[in-house]
Design a protein around this motif. Sequence first.
Motif, PDB file in Angstrom:
ATOM      1  N   THR A  80       0.827  -1.209   0.000  1.00 42.75           N
ATOM      2  CA  THR A  80       0.000   0.000   0.000  1.00 42.75           C
ATOM      3  C   THR A  80       0.862   1.259   0.000  1.00 42.75           C
ATOM      4  O   THR A  80       0.585   2.217  -0.741  1.00 42.75           O
ATOM      5  CB  THR A  80      -0.939   0.004   1.207  1.00 42.75           C
ATOM      6  OG1 THR A  80      -1.771  -1.166   1.166  1.00 42.75           O
ATOM      7  CG2 THR A  80      -1.813   1.248   1.220  1.00 42.75           C
ATOM      8  N   ILE A 198      -7.289   2.487   1.071  1.00 43.66           N
ATOM      9  CA  ILE A 198      -8.290   1.486   1.452  1.00 43.66           C
ATOM     10  C   ILE A 198      -8.394   0.410   0.378  1.00 43.66           C
ATOM     11  O   ILE A 198      -8.378  -0.797   0.660  1.00 43.66           O
ATOM     12  CB  ILE A 198      -9.653   2.158   1.686  1.00 43.66           C
ATOM     13  CG1 ILE A 198      -9.581   3.127   2.863  1.00 43.66           C
ATOM     14  CG2 ILE A 198     -10.740   1.115   1.931  1.00 43.66           C
ATOM     15  CD1 ILE A 198     -10.830   3.967   3.034  1.00 43.66           C
ATOM     16  N   MET A 202      -7.070  -3.491   1.050  1.00 44.65           N
ATOM     17  CA  MET A 202      -8.051  -4.564   1.008  1.00 44.65           C
ATOM     18  C   MET A 202      -7.723  -5.565  -0.097  1.00 44.65           C
ATOM     19  O   MET A 202      -7.865  -6.785   0.098  1.00 44.65           O
ATOM     20  CB  MET A 202      -9.454  -3.981   0.795  1.00 44.65           C
ATOM     21  CG  MET A 202      -9.963  -3.183   1.967  1.00 44.65           C
ATOM     22  SD  MET A 202     -11.596  -2.472   1.690  1.00 44.65           S
ATOM     23  CE  MET A 202     -12.598  -3.952   1.543  1.00 44.65           C
ATOM     24  N   TRP A 205      -4.682  -7.590   1.136  1.00 47.32           N
ATOM     25  CA  TRP A 205      -5.029  -8.419   2.295  1.00 47.32           C
ATOM     26  C   TRP A 205      -5.868  -9.633   1.876  1.00 47.32           C
ATOM     27  O   TRP A 205      -5.671 -10.742   2.377  1.00 47.32           O
ATOM     28  CB  TRP A 205      -5.785  -7.583   3.314  1.00 47.32           C
ATOM     29  CG  TRP A 205      -6.113  -8.303   4.579  1.00 47.32           C
ATOM     30  CD1 TRP A 205      -7.236  -9.045   4.851  1.00 47.32           C
ATOM     31  CD2 TRP A 205      -5.318  -8.363   5.769  1.00 47.32           C
ATOM     32  NE1 TRP A 205      -7.180  -9.554   6.119  1.00 47.32           N
ATOM     33  CE2 TRP A 205      -6.020  -9.148   6.707  1.00 47.32           C
ATOM     34  CE3 TRP A 205      -4.091  -7.814   6.122  1.00 47.32           C
ATOM     35  CZ2 TRP A 205      -5.531  -9.402   7.985  1.00 47.32           C
ATOM     36  CZ3 TRP A 205      -3.597  -8.069   7.399  1.00 47.32           C
ATOM     37  CH2 TRP A 205      -4.313  -8.856   8.307  1.00 47.32           C
ATOM     38  N   ASN A 206      -6.799  -9.440   0.955  1.00 47.94           N
ATOM     39  CA  ASN A 206      -7.712 -10.510   0.552  1.00 47.94           C
ATOM     40  C   ASN A 206      -7.169 -11.376  -0.578  1.00 47.94           C
ATOM     41  O   ASN A 206      -7.831 -12.347  -0.973  1.00 47.94           O
ATOM     42  CB  ASN A 206      -9.052  -9.912   0.107  1.00 47.94           C
ATOM     43  CG  ASN A 206      -9.825  -9.308   1.259  1.00 47.94           C
ATOM     44  OD1 ASN A 206      -9.783  -9.806   2.375  1.00 47.94           O
ATOM     45  ND2 ASN A 206     -10.534  -8.230   0.985  1.00 47.94           N
ATOM     46  N   THR A 249     -11.366 -10.235   9.028  1.00 46.19           N
ATOM     47  CA  THR A 249     -12.063  -9.034   8.565  1.00 46.19           C
ATOM     48  C   THR A 249     -11.805  -7.837   9.476  1.00 46.19           C
ATOM     49  O   THR A 249     -11.874  -6.688   9.018  1.00 46.19           O
ATOM     50  CB  THR A 249     -13.580  -9.302   8.491  1.00 46.19           C
ATOM     51  OG1 THR A 249     -13.816 -10.442   7.665  1.00 46.19           O
ATOM     52  CG2 THR A 249     -14.333  -8.109   7.923  1.00 46.19           C
ATOM     53  N   LEU A 252      -9.401  -5.090   8.319  1.00 44.51           N
ATOM     54  CA  LEU A 252      -9.957  -4.317   7.210  1.00 44.51           C
ATOM     55  C   LEU A 252     -10.910  -3.251   7.723  1.00 44.51           C
ATOM     56  O   LEU A 252     -10.927  -2.127   7.205  1.00 44.51           O
ATOM     57  CB  LEU A 252     -10.686  -5.252   6.235  1.00 44.51           C
ATOM     58  CG  LEU A 252      -9.830  -6.316   5.548  1.00 44.51           C
ATOM     59  CD1 LEU A 252     -10.687  -7.144   4.606  1.00 44.51           C
ATOM     60  CD2 LEU A 252      -8.677  -5.683   4.793  1.00 44.51           C
ATOM     61  N   PHE A 256     -10.365   0.700   7.198  1.00 43.49           N
ATOM     62  CA  PHE A 256     -11.432   1.460   6.554  1.00 43.49           C
ATOM     63  C   PHE A 256     -11.879   2.620   7.424  1.00 43.49           C
ATOM     64  O   PHE A 256     -12.080   3.744   6.942  1.00 43.49           O
ATOM     65  CB  PHE A 256     -12.618   0.549   6.255  1.00 43.49           C
ATOM     66  CG  PHE A 256     -13.764   1.265   5.598  1.00 43.49           C
ATOM     67  CD1 PHE A 256     -13.751   1.518   4.241  1.00 43.49           C
ATOM     68  CD2 PHE A 256     -14.852   1.693   6.354  1.00 43.49           C
ATOM     69  CE1 PHE A 256     -14.805   2.183   3.631  1.00 43.49           C
ATOM     70  CE2 PHE A 256     -15.904   2.357   5.752  1.00 43.49           C
ATOM     71  CZ  PHE A 256     -15.884   2.607   4.390  1.00 43.49           C
TER      72      PHE A 256
END
Length: 274
Positions: A80, A198, A202, A205-206, A249, A252, A256
């Motif tokens: 990021t 964001i 995400m 991470w996912n 989760t 995240l 966020f």
Amino acid sequence: MNNKLSIWTIRLILVMGVIFSLFPFYWMLVMSSQDMSALYSVPPVLVFGSNLFEHIKIVFEQTSFIRSFFNSLFIATTSTILILFFDSLAGFSFAKLKFKGKNILFVFLLGTMMIPGQLNIIPQFLMMDKIGWIGSYKALIIPSMANAFGIFWIKQYAEDAIPDSILESARMDGCSTFRIYWNIALPILKPAMAFLAIYSFMGSWNDYMWPLIVLNDEAKYTLMLALTQLQGVYYTDYTLVITGSLLATIPLLVVFSLFSKQMMAGLTAGAVKE
């Protein structure tokens, strides 16, 4: 009377939207506290059970959750940060600098967005294997340190948000191009970069497919890969899978909440300026 009715209608629609948005998280929390029979009950179970902490304990025992959590945190954070730097630098350059071939290069950049990511997997894997990065975090971080969407997003935002007069004044004062980017453009681009942060965090991470392909050491597994250890060969307790997904989760939601506040604050500050 009609105005009041319209206001209450809008409020009702917003409340319903919030309920529908939050219900999946509530359901995950409920199922994490129930046993397997609750997953198949009709009508569905919507009240909390007593197994939540027991399931969390089992998830920690059956997976390398802590180690994988910090692996994912390192990869997502590093990716990021690099994306924010390179995408903002490239987006600012496309929006406010003049150089030969800019339009052609930007059209080529947009063209890469039309290529499905699945088509890049094999050539990208061969490239990583050729330079010896298979099994290394470099194969996850370096190829994703800039992307066409982020550059396009920053460019579109910078074109309207950064006045040319400010840049000209800075050049007259003797500022270099990089200093103009760092001291003038970046503070103005904060709302756009908050959204990009964001989105990028995400996505990293996912990510499941690419880490599955390039990582061959369980000690380096990301959290998404570690959660697959909860699936058995002949039997899978899906309440444990849901519990692991719920725990995955939480970061995240934290990211966020942090960046969305900065994004909305920047948009609000820009809206009231004259």
